[in-house]
Write an enzyme that holds these catalytic residues in place. Structure first.
Site, PDB file in Angstrom:
ATOM      1  N   ASP A  13       0.913  -0.753   0.535  1.00  0.00           N
ATOM      2  CA  ASP A  13       0.502   0.075  -0.204  1.00  0.00           C
ATOM      3  C   ASP A  13       0.686   1.250  -0.030  1.00  0.00           C
ATOM      4  O   ASP A  13       1.392   1.255   0.708  1.00  0.00           O
ATOM      5  CB  ASP A  13      -0.967   0.362   1.319  1.00  0.00           C
TER       6      ASP A  13
ATOM      7  N   GLU B 151       1.628  -0.462  -4.931  1.00  0.00           N
ATOM      8  CA  GLU B 151       1.490   0.360  -5.452  1.00  0.00           C
ATOM      9  C   GLU B 151       1.446   2.071  -5.776  1.00  0.00           C
ATOM     10  O   GLU B 151       2.173   2.852  -4.059  1.00  0.00           O
ATOM     11  CB  GLU B 151      -0.261   0.993  -4.397  1.00  0.00           C
TER      12      GLU B 151
END
Length: 691
Positions: A342, A378
């Site tokens: 993330d 990401e």
């Protein structure tokens, strides 16, 4: 529990609580504490405290004889309360061991969890001396696993199809997957049958490391569903355990491996759940705020490149070491096959900005365990220069949001969308073809947990997030979606048919594109979130997959698409296609064709009304002999109306329909020199020798 006990010296490593034949060794990092208390709790919650007797460098440690697995514990850290110097020690606050392998439960929100008093502009400067232990999670000593975990399938990237799912949401409404909403249900026979039948090779789970529900969500009667507020980087979230034993996670992984499915964990090492200076003191802040977090020039405040209030300091050796230890624990002890990071740009941040040679990337590159796992970033955060698509070093894959956006624009019929669409279906070479990276580095997606589901992309023109309690202001305002004439569900047969056509065309695009495809759980059966494009707080029917309303025909079509992709190596190459001549036969590895039967010209691409893209695909120039294949696929993407298309000459015996997203009955049908391509459809043709 006796309140009179002593600790032996113990060892500085490994960090955490390690049970051995004689007791339990406790070791915890703090560079700036002056004293660390080990707090032990009995079955009645009664606390006993004793100082860790030894300090080796910045590791405090001690050994407790006659203790063992099941012992509940925490820490209290003594040191300066000096917020303007970055120190927020407060021994009134029970702290979770950052290396805890298991926790009793999650913190219960109360003012006592705050290291500072509540209320007032400068409240974070004032020490709160109330005890937080009654409201705080306790760490639990866990026994070592008695046997090594089995190896995963190790699926090659060119055969990988990722299925992004939520640990609870995938099974909560599945009547046969028991126990519903738990780790065990993810690997139950009904789920294994669905995943293997569909043809996906890896399940990517939203965060399952223990996480916190923010107080403002509890005040609204909501919960943190997605899980991007990590409390502990080693402990599985207890909400998804059925019997409370962390071995359940390992057993889930083992069963998925047995079915040939890899497990990828979505992990959050960019920040923690403690928030900014007004947040609670639960672990890292209380143990050593100045070491764990990146602080502003006035160290009272936090650098906030993540949008969550704080940013972990990954260029600190102890913090980086914790992250690497956590990754190795999940990979080696639990057996997972990869990680999705993330806000991955944050992991490469130094004071001057993003650096692809940052300590985190270097640590991964030299680690013999982690460098061979599937690592998926990401590639952005909200800090300066935070968008880094294509900038990550090998072996990282990256979520490609540009693929999502350009595919949506093309199928929506946006003017001038064809050139960018063409670049995306060939693997986004402009972003990824450098530094020895492969075409599989682009993780292609039509949708993900964050945003509309695929069904909602063709059902809603606007977000409908009222259930989140933020007056509809949250979530992306531009979704590149199209309601096809009516906002929300409708019984109009024409609109229903048009929506189904576009969903099938977009799914076909995904499986025909170079790169690594990722499918959002439920998109294969038409799952809707009722127009909510930010369902982070919706632990309910909005987010859970509705199996009873599943579109079985769509599911069968997706199954065929994945099977077709696996059967044709030309669709899943590791080398990029640049329309180069192949040495073996002198043919170009990729050709763009015009619907009138000639090759595309520059002026054709400049036509803003171009709605048909035709790509003839072969194995890439430079493909070695051992990987060579005579596979040829002609993919025709028609985002306009019905069109008569002139086909290029077919090698070796003519063209045959591999699939038609608008007409399943046309599969495996031979065709002549021209073909009618239905509007809003994808037609995949295979050459004679590729059948």
């Amino acid at each position: 529990m006796s309140h009179s006990f002593t600790l032996g010296p113990g060892r500085a490593y490994p960090l955490g609580a390690t049970a051995d034949a004689a007791g339990v060794n406790f070791a915890v990092f703090s560079a700036n504490a002056t004293r660390i208390e080990l707090c032990l709790f009995d079955e009645d919650g009664i606390e006993a405290k004793v100082d860790l007797p030894e300090r080796t460098g910045d590791i405090w440690h001690g050994h407790l004889a006659d203790a063992g697995p099941g012992q509940q514990y925490g820490y209290r850290a003594h040191g300066p309360w000096a917020p303007h110097e970055g120190h927020r020690f407060n021994p009134a606050k029970l702290l979770l061991d950052p290396y805890a392998r298991a926790i009793t439960d999650l913190p219960h929100w109360a003012p006592e969890l705050m290291g500072h008093v509540v209320g007032g502009e400068d409240a974070d400067l004032i020490l709160d001396t109330r005890d937080s232990a009654p409201f705080m999670s306790k760490a639990v000593v866990v026994a070592a696993f008695d046997k090594p975990v089995s190896a995963g399938p190790d699926t090659p990237l060119d055969r990988t199809v990722i299925y992004e799912a939520h640990a609870k949401g995938l099974t909560q409404r599945h009547r046969a997957a028991e126990p519903q909403g738990k780790y065990a249900a993810l690997a139950s026979d009904p789920m294994l049958e669905h995943l293997t039948g569909l043809g996906v090779t890896a399940i990517e789970l939203l965060p399952i490391q223990a996480f916190l529900t923010d107080a403002f969500l509890e005040d609204r009667g909501l919960t943190n569903y997605w899980g991007y507020q990590t409390l502990g980087f080693f402990a599985p979230d207890p909400r998804y355990l059925n019997g409370g034993d962390v071995a359940e996670v390992r057993e889930m992984v083992e069963r998925l491996h047995g079915a040939g499915i890899e497990v990828i964990l979505d992990v959050v090492y960019n920040h923690t759940c403690e928030g900014n200076e007004m947040g609670p003191t639960l672990s890292f802040r209380g143990l050593d705020n100045a070491s764990y977090y990146r602080l502003a020039p006035d160290p009272r405040f936090y650098v906030n490149d993540t949008g969550t209030g704080n940013t972990l300091r990954l260029d600190h050796p102890a913090v980086l070491g914790m992250v690497m230890d956590s990754l190795r624990y999940w990979a080696v002890e639990i057996g997972v096959d990869g990680f999705r990071f993330d806000l991955g740009a944050t992991l490469g941040r130094r004071d001057q900005g993003f650096d692809r040679d940052a300590p985190f990337f270097q640590a991964i590159a030299q680690d013999p365990v982690l460098r061979s796992k599937k690592l998926n970033a990401e590639p952005w955060d909200i800090g300066p220069g935070g968008y880094q698509l294509g900038a990550f070093p090998p072996p990282f894959l990256e979520w490609n949001d540009r693929y999502r956006d350009e595919v949506r624009r093309f199928w929506r019929g946006d003017a001038g969308a064809a050139p960018d669409f063409a670049a995306r279906i060939l693997g986004s070479a402009a972003e990824f073809d450098h530094s020895g990276r492969r075409a599989t580095a682009s993780v292609n997606m039509l949708s993900a947990h964050d945003g509309f589901t695929l069904a909602d992309v063709v059902t809603y023109a606007e977000r409908h997030n009222d259930a989140n309690g933020e007056d509809g202001r949250d979530g992306h305002s531009e979704n590149l979606s199209d309601n096809m004439g009516v906002e929300g569900p409708t019984d109009d047969p024409g609109i229903v048919a048009a929506r189904n056509l576009r969903i099938r065309a977009m799914l076909a695009t995904l499986m025909l594109s170079q790169g690594t495809p990722m499918l959002l759980a439920g998109d294969e059966i038409g799952r809707s979130q009722q127009g909510n494009n930010n369902a982070y707080a919706q632990d309910n029917e909005i987010s859970w997959v509705d199996w009873q309303s599943a579109d079985r025909d769509l599911m069968a079509f997706v199954r065929h698409l994945i099977s077709f992709r696996q059967a044709h190596p030309v669709l899943r190459q590791s080398r990029f296609l640049h329309s180069q001549e192949r040495g073996a036969d002198g043919r170009s590895d990729q050709i763009w064709h015009h619907p009138l039967g000639r090759m595309m010209r520059a002026e054709d691409w400049a036509d803003a009304e171009l709605r048909i893209v035709m790509a003839e695909l072969r194995m890439a120039a430079g493909t070695p002999v051992y990987a060579a294949d005579q596979d040829v696929v002609l993919a025709i993407f028609n985002a306009g109306g019905d069109a008569e298309v002139t086909l290029p000459p077919a090698p070796n015996g003519g063209w045959c329909i591999g699939f038609d997203s608008a007409g399943p009955e046309r599969m495996q049908k031979d065709i002549a020199a021209t073909v009618t391509v239905a509007g809003q459809s994808v037609l995949a043709l295979i050459a004679g020798q590729s059948r």
